[in-house]
Scaffold this motif. Structure first.
Motif, PDB file in Angstrom:
ATOM      1  N   ALA A  36       9.960   6.360   5.096  1.00  0.00           N
ATOM      2  CA  ALA A  36       9.462   5.639   6.284  1.00  0.00           C
ATOM      3  C   ALA A  36       9.415   6.564   7.689  1.00  0.00           C
ATOM      4  CB  ALA A  36      10.691   4.754   6.722  1.00  0.00           C
ATOM      5  N   ARG A  37      10.336   7.427   7.648  1.00  0.00           N
ATOM      6  CA  ARG A  37      10.312   8.819   8.255  1.00  0.00           C
ATOM      7  C   ARG A  37       8.963   9.432   8.346  1.00  0.00           C
ATOM      8  NH1 ARG A  37      16.544  11.547   8.863  1.00  0.00           N
ATOM      9  NH2 ARG A  37      17.635   9.443   9.296  1.00  0.00           N
ATOM     10  N   ALA A  38       8.520   9.662   7.054  1.00  0.00           N
ATOM     11  CA  ALA A  38       7.398  10.689   7.004  1.00  0.00           C
ATOM     12  C   ALA A  38       6.249   9.859   7.253  1.00  0.00           C
ATOM     13  CB  ALA A  38       7.357  10.861   5.416  1.00  0.00           C
ATOM     14  N   LEU A  39       6.224   8.415   7.294  1.00  0.00           N
ATOM     15  CA  LEU A  39       5.198   7.685   7.614  1.00  0.00           C
ATOM     16  C   LEU A  39       5.199   7.615   8.990  1.00  0.00           C
ATOM     17  CD1 LEU A  39       2.955   5.277   7.141  1.00  0.00           C
ATOM     18  CD2 LEU A  39       4.933   3.648   7.162  1.00  0.00           C
ATOM     19  N   LEU A  40       6.009   7.353   9.935  1.00  0.00           N
ATOM     20  CA  LEU A  40       6.205   7.440  11.618  1.00  0.00           C
ATOM     21  C   LEU A  40       5.760   8.787  11.750  1.00  0.00           C
ATOM     22  CD1 LEU A  40       9.257   5.583  12.736  1.00  0.00           C
ATOM     23  CD2 LEU A  40       6.654   5.299  13.390  1.00  0.00           C
ATOM     24  N   ARG A  73       2.489  -1.001   2.288  1.00  0.00           N
ATOM     25  CA  ARG A  73       2.872  -2.066   2.998  1.00  0.00           C
ATOM     26  C   ARG A  73       4.474  -2.308   2.967  1.00  0.00           C
ATOM     27  NH1 ARG A  73      -1.465  -4.278  -0.307  1.00  0.00           N
ATOM     28  NH2 ARG A  73      -0.058  -4.954  -1.774  1.00  0.00           N
ATOM     29  N   GLN A  74       5.038  -2.099   1.921  1.00  0.00           N
ATOM     30  CA  GLN A  74       6.500  -2.225   1.891  1.00  0.00           C
ATOM     31  C   GLN A  74       7.021  -1.213   2.891  1.00  0.00           C
ATOM     32  OE1 GLN A  74       8.202  -4.227   0.035  1.00  0.00           O
ATOM     33  NE2 GLN A  74      10.165  -3.714   0.642  1.00  0.00           N
ATOM     34  N   CYS A  75       6.734  -0.015   3.137  1.00  0.00           N
ATOM     35  CA  CYS A  75       7.198   1.094   3.914  1.00  0.00           C
ATOM     36  C   CYS A  75       6.757   0.389   5.233  1.00  0.00           C
ATOM     37  CB  CYS A  75       6.586   2.294   3.751  1.00  0.00           C
ATOM     38  SG  CYS A  75       7.434   3.796   4.255  1.00  0.00           S
ATOM     39  N   LEU A  76       6.049   0.000   5.800  1.00  0.00           N
ATOM     40  CA  LEU A  76       5.395  -0.479   7.163  1.00  0.00           C
ATOM     41  C   LEU A  76       6.239  -1.792   7.650  1.00  0.00           C
ATOM     42  CD1 LEU A  76       1.638  -0.594   6.982  1.00  0.00           C
ATOM     43  CD2 LEU A  76       2.878   0.768   8.632  1.00  0.00           C
TER      44      LEU A  76
END
Length: 649
Positions: A36-40, A73-76
């Motif tokens: 999640a941190r990596a995605l942001l 989708r789960q991470c978002l």
């Protein structure tokens, strides 16, 4: 739930330097998931947006397509749920297949990037900006593609941080605040202990303050850091500075900046304030805005040494001629202009002058509706900047053409090589590669030289359909990226090579990076159009190619081929035929698209004649899809049908 409000209690603050932190006002939002941190972080640093497929491939590279889409989708959902529980806004803005950060998110790296184009005085203002630091030093997610991307971004942000701290220290030094300058320079070394330039500057500052013993100890610390981290020793400049500390001469006053001679390979240019003629109230502000914008955007071209705006204003106030400007500022070119009102029109004139002779290299005038100039000024600045950078390069290439190969510097060899490369024949390609190889031999540490050599091999592969050329290109561009991950040419050529190889996610990543480094470069704009067409959006591709054409009226005729490719896939056959007629090139890709256009128009006999000529010259089946592949299956099927009609299937 896309949030657009900028109310203070609805603003998210995302910190990526020194550590990861997401805050809503004073409240910290906990995100335990590293993905999640990596995605942001990834979406935040891809300023123009990131395609969902590219994000998924980067964060879950070993999973299948369906699983990666589900994981994304789960991470978002995880990120949105954490913020919703805290009463915060949605940090993401979805634009079709693109993910962007919502305007309600403020990112410390973005603020740092804005500081790089501002005046030094802003760096000394209280709360003048973020506190520079290493990018996400503790984030490792175990996905090699993401970790490699993050490694490149760490270098880029580290260099931004170093530049901001260097300028801040210099501003303190000019103001006579040596202790403050020392403290800031020590922060530079805390981020990068082996930065030799920071060690030298700290030695000078200690010397300015009369603390010579500490300056000597700093030299010893520099030697230890270089030996431990880089297995090297201080360079000649640092050793000379250490030797000077043993001499009795007094150090230079702290208000006098340390001068570094500009290498002759990097032409200097000053943008002078446009003069207002018969001006109306507000025209002076327009002139100042044009000066600042043109100076800032020209600075994106790393091949130019652009004089600071404040120095340009100071010299212009003395009303000296170009020869005196050259002596005062050490520049090779001066860009001057004027603003004049003619009825409801505002005429902007610009002249590029070589300071050695006073001759005009380029001149143009632009008539704008006075009331709409504020709205179209970005396009005007982009056009002026692209023309100026292009004309300087042509002028320098003209000078370099007079020299024999052994006497060429790396920069001059690159200019000569680019002239050959733009002619798009096999003989010229061979000459270009030889010149780029000379540039690498002369200056093996110059990333741009290796990037252009890679570009030469990509061109050879596209002309001969020899895919071994692609491997040669990949080796050179990987080394270029290692040498300088902030070099535009590295990312531009990496994107071209990846697109040629059908690695669309890699192509998109490097292309976005190239755009962020210089959105004024016509080659980058045109290549982005190629990528958009390859990804299945020929309408957007055509828009980008036309933007490249508009940015520089002296653009390469090959841009017409790129536009024709988009038009062909849009079924705009009249437009494609017109565009191909403008392309003066005779290489295999151009001829192949002419054959495809004839096939699409059901002119089968003519298409076959061109196809037979290409096959006789060695073009393999599916030649166009080999050199300019498309990701969209429907577009692939249409192009294969046209290739079969032309005998190239």
């Amino acid at each position: 739930m896309v949030e657009t409000s900028r109310a203070p209690e609805r603003i998210l603050h995302l910190q990526l330097m020194a550590c990861f932190e997401l805050r809503l006002g004073p409240r910290a939002i906990e995100l335990r998931s590293k993905k999640a941190r990596a995605l942001l972080a990834y979406v935040a640093l891809m300023r123009r947006g990131a395609r969902r497929e590219s994000v998924a491939d980067l964060l879950w590279e070993t999973s299948g397509a369906a699983q990666t889409a589900h994981s994304l989708r789960q991470c978002l959902w995880t990120v949105r749920r954490a913020l919703e529980a805290a009463g915060g806004p949605d940090p993401f803005h979805a634009d079709g297949d693109l993910l962007r950060l919502s305007p309600c998110v403020e990112v410390d790296v973005h603020a740092l990037e804005r500081l790089t184009t501002g005046d030094d005085d802003a760096l000394l203002a209280p709360g003048g900006g973020p506190s520079p630091g290493p990018l996400l030093p503790d984030l490792v997610i175990g996905e090699s593609a993401f970790d490699a991307w993050l490694g490149v971004e760490r270098i880029r942000v580290g260099r931004l941080a170093d530049e901001i701290l260097r300028r801040t220290a210099a501003a303190h030094r000019r103001a006579g605040r040596v202790d403050d300058a020392i403290a800031v320079t020590q922060r530079r070394l805390a981020i990068e202990p082996a930065c030799e330039d920071a060690h030298r500057e700290l030695m000078r500052l200690y010397s300015d303050a009369g603390r010579r013993a500490e300056a000597v100890r700093q030299f010893e610390a520099c030697s230890d850091a270089l030996a431990h981290q880089l297995d090297t020793t201080p360079d000649a400049e640092t050793r000379a500075l250490r030797a000077s500390l043993s001499r009795p001469e007094a150090p230079a006053p702290c208000g006098v900046p340390f001068e570094v001679a500009r290498p002759r390979e990097r032409p200097g240019i000053v943008v002078l304030p446009p003069k207002t003629i018969h001006g109306a109230p507000g025209d002076e502000a327009l002139s100042a805005g044009l000066l600042e914008d043109i100076t800032t955007e020209l600075s994106r071209f790393r091949s130019l040494a652009v004089t600071a705006r404040t120095s340009a204003v100071a010299v212009a106030a003395e009303q000296v001629d170009v020869h005196q400007i050259a002596r005062r500022l050490g520049v090779d070119y001066a860009l001057e202009g004027s603003l004049r009102r003619i009825g409801s029109q505002l005429r902007v004139t610009m002249q590029l002058i070589t300071t050695a002779t006073g001759e005009h290299v380029w001149a143009e005038r632009y008539d704008q509706d006075a009331d709409s100039l504020h709205r179209c000024s970005d396009a005007l600045v982009r056009t002026i900047v692209a023309c100026v950078a292009g004309r300087v390069e042509v002028d320098r290439a003209r000078l370099a053409a007079r020299l024999e190969l052994p006497a060429l510097s790396a920069y001059e060899a690159i200019l000569r090589g680019k002239l050959h490369q733009h002619r798009y024949t096999l003989d010229d390609n061979a000459a270009a590669i030889a010149l780029f190889e000379h540039a690498v031999r002369v200056e093996p540490g110059l990333a741009a030289a290796r990037a252009f050599l890679a570009c030469g091999w990509v061109q050879r592969g596209m002309m001969t359909f020899d895919r071994t050329c692609l491997e040669r290109a990949r080796r050179q561009v990987c080394e270029a990226l290692r040498l300088d991950p902030d070099e535009l040419e590295c990312h531009r050529v990496s994107a071209a090579a990846a697109l040629y190889d059908g690695r669309f996610a890699d192509a998109e990543h490097h292309q976005q990076r190239a755009l962020s480094l210089n959105p004024n470069d016509e080659r980058v704009l045109a290549q982005h159009g190629q990528l958009m067409t390859s990804l299945g959006d020929p309408e957007e591709g055509a828009r980008w190619v036309r933007a490249a054409m508009g940015a520089n009226p002296f653009h390469s005729s090959r841009l017409w081929h790129y536009l024709a490719r988009s038009q062909l896939l849009l079924d705009d056959l009249d437009g494609a035929r017109h565009s191909l007629a403008q392309d003066r090139g005779a290489g295999s890709p151009v001829t192949a698209y002419r054959a495809l256009c004839l096939a699409a128009e059901a002119r089968e006999d003519e298409a076959r004649r061109l196809g037979q000529g290409l096959r006789a010259a060695g073009a393999p089946a599916g030649s166009v899809l080999l050199t300019e592949p498309v990701a969209d299956r429907e577009a692939q099927a249409r192009m294969r049908r046209w290739l079969e009609i032309a005998g190239l299937g």
